[in-house]
Design a protein around this motif. Sequence first.
Motif, PDB file in Angstrom:
ATOM      1  N   ILE A  55       1.318  -1.280  -0.050  1.00 17.20           N
ATOM      2  CA  ILE A  55      -0.086  -0.136  -0.189  1.00 17.20           C
ATOM      3  C   ILE A  55       0.765   1.127  -0.226  1.00 17.20           C
ATOM      4  CG2 ILE A  55      -1.803   1.488   1.098  1.00 17.20           C
ATOM      5  CD1 ILE A  55      -2.833  -1.794   2.630  1.00 17.20           C
ATOM      6  N   ALA A  56       0.739   1.519  -1.032  1.00 14.89           N
ATOM      7  CA  ALA A  56       1.934   3.527  -1.426  1.00 14.89           C
ATOM      8  C   ALA A  56       0.732   4.949  -0.724  1.00 14.89           C
ATOM      9  CB  ALA A  56       1.551   3.302  -2.530  1.00 14.89           C
ATOM     10  N   VAL A  57       1.222   5.211   0.472  1.00 13.25           N
ATOM     11  CA  VAL A  57      -0.015   6.601   0.445  1.00 13.25           C
ATOM     12  C   VAL A  57       0.512   7.385  -0.523  1.00 13.25           C
ATOM     13  CG1 VAL A  57       0.545   6.599   2.370  1.00 13.25           C
ATOM     14  CG2 VAL A  57       2.657   7.665   1.119  1.00 13.25           C
ATOM     15  N   THR A  58      -0.645   8.343  -0.722  1.00 16.30           N
ATOM     16  CA  THR A  58      -0.577   9.765  -2.151  1.00 16.30           C
ATOM     17  C   THR A  58       0.257   9.949  -2.749  1.00 16.30           C
ATOM     18  OG1 THR A  58      -2.606  10.491  -3.849  1.00 16.30           O
ATOM     19  CG2 THR A  58      -1.479  10.992  -1.223  1.00 16.30           C
ATOM     20  N   ASN A  59       1.237  10.617  -1.209  1.00 15.08           N
ATOM     21  CA  ASN A  59       2.809  11.146  -1.942  1.00 15.08           C
ATOM     22  C   ASN A  59       4.193  10.479  -2.220  1.00 15.08           C
ATOM     23  OD1 ASN A  59       1.662  10.667   1.197  1.00 15.08           O
ATOM     24  ND2 ASN A  59       4.266  10.988   1.091  1.00 15.08           N
ATOM     25  N   ALA A  60       3.694   9.061  -2.133  1.00 14.95           N
ATOM     26  CA  ALA A  60       5.409   8.641  -2.473  1.00 14.95           C
ATOM     27  C   ALA A  60       5.199   8.586  -3.737  1.00 14.95           C
ATOM     28  CB  ALA A  60       3.866   6.866  -2.429  1.00 14.95           C
ATOM     29  N   ASP A  61       6.977   7.839  -4.059  1.00 15.42           N
ATOM     30  CA  ASP A  61       7.110   8.340  -5.422  1.00 15.42           C
ATOM     31  C   ASP A  61       7.312   7.391  -6.192  1.00 15.42           C
ATOM     32  OD1 ASP A  61       9.389   6.691  -7.350  1.00 15.42           O
ATOM     33  OD2 ASP A  61      10.508   8.364  -6.320  1.00 15.42           O
ATOM     34  N   ALA A  62       6.581   7.743  -7.494  1.00 19.62           N
ATOM     35  CA  ALA A  62       6.176   7.243  -8.992  1.00 19.62           C
ATOM     36  C   ALA A  62       6.172   5.818  -9.238  1.00 19.62           C
ATOM     37  CB  ALA A  62       5.405   8.098 -10.433  1.00 19.62           C
ATOM     38  N   GLU A  63       7.427   5.288  -8.742  1.00 16.39           N
ATOM     39  CA  GLU A  63       8.739   3.840  -9.440  1.00 16.39           C
ATOM     40  C   GLU A  63       7.463   3.562  -8.408  1.00 16.39           C
ATOM     41  OE1 GLU A  63      11.261   1.654 -10.474  1.00 16.39           O
ATOM     42  OE2 GLU A  63       9.714   3.804 -11.570  1.00 16.39           O
ATOM     43  N   LEU A  64       7.905   3.782  -6.941  1.00 17.16           N
ATOM     44  CA  LEU A  64       7.491   2.790  -5.867  1.00 17.16           C
ATOM     45  C   LEU A  64       5.833   1.966  -6.675  1.00 17.16           C
ATOM     46  CD1 LEU A  64       7.405   1.095  -3.218  1.00 17.16           C
ATOM     47  CD2 LEU A  64       6.901   3.458  -1.958  1.00 17.16           C
ATOM     48  N   LYS A  65       4.813   4.143  -6.590  1.00 16.48           N
ATOM     49  CA  LYS A  65       2.715   3.388  -6.748  1.00 16.48           C
ATOM     50  C   LYS A  65       3.531   2.092  -8.019  1.00 16.48           C
ATOM     51  CE  LYS A  65       1.791   7.968  -5.706  1.00 16.48           C
ATOM     52  NZ  LYS A  65       0.746   8.740  -6.256  1.00 16.48           N
ATOM     53  N   ARG A  66       3.880   2.263  -8.552  1.00 11.70           N
ATOM     54  CA  ARG A  66       4.080   1.137  -9.846  1.00 11.70           C
ATOM     55  C   ARG A  66       3.904  -0.462  -9.125  1.00 11.70           C
ATOM     56  NH1 ARG A  66       9.023   0.751 -13.161  1.00 11.70           N
ATOM     57  NH2 ARG A  66       7.827  -0.795 -14.198  1.00 11.70           N
TER      58      ARG A  66
END
Length: 290
Positions: free
Chosen positions: A244-255
């Motif tokens: 689960i990524a927070v919305t402020n997370a790095d775009a690479e992690l959100k993948r």
Amino acid sequence: MNTLYVSDLDGTLLGDNAILSSFSKKILSELLHQGLQFTVASARSVVSMQVILKDLNLRLPVIEFNGAFISDLDSGRHEIINSICSSVVESIYKLILEFGCVPFISSFNGTEDCVYYKDVMNDGMRWHINERLTSKDRRLRAIEDLTHSFSDQIVCLTVIGHAQELLELQGAIIERYGSKVETHLMENQYSPGWYWLTIHDRKATKDQAIRTLVENYGLQESEIVVFGDQINDIKMFKIANHAIAVTNADAELKRYATLEIGSNTEDSVVKYIHHDWSNKYAFKSDFDVG
């Protein structure tokens, strides 16, 4: 099935002021009392975690320095130490000097944790020292010759500078020692414009540390739920049942995320845990999590 919840700290569980909100602390305390299996996995040291997580009754050890240490929060005692091979430390130290940089060296000397430093070469390094001094960090030690620290168990070399110079240094380290070490390059969110390159042993990763906790604490049948915001969370995202990524997370992690929630400033991690835990275990709480 039981659930193990593991959260990153900065930019994830903590607000932008690097503080665990009173709301999150209260909810976590309530759930921990009910039996919640929860811990944190962070680039921070247990020394700073003790201040941030004060009064939380964590039954599980914390994962510090990205997995270099697995430690008891209350006592600070290290249960697992993944230190860098001494010959690798010496070689990388020389390479860092060749690039015109000087590292901070984090270690365990057999009795206590240490952070050694020598020259303060930029404002990013100065911020780090001032922050440690302000928090009265007992680990901080100024020494004339950093190689004197090499008799300790070295768990991290930290180089602070501008992005481009550290990117080049990171590339050189990976080219020569990539099979032996783990590196991370990230901007210090509390001192914008200054980047931190950290070098750990290859076994010092959050995913390997989580696997160790699962094995050592009889959690093999538990599903794993993790929360993060930066690229050093990618490996633990890959092994989790729910990443689960927070919305402020790095775009690479959100993948690699299976779900995106609100930001770190909205108590989003604890609100998710509270909702998930309540649905699974039907515990009632007096708290309104919105």
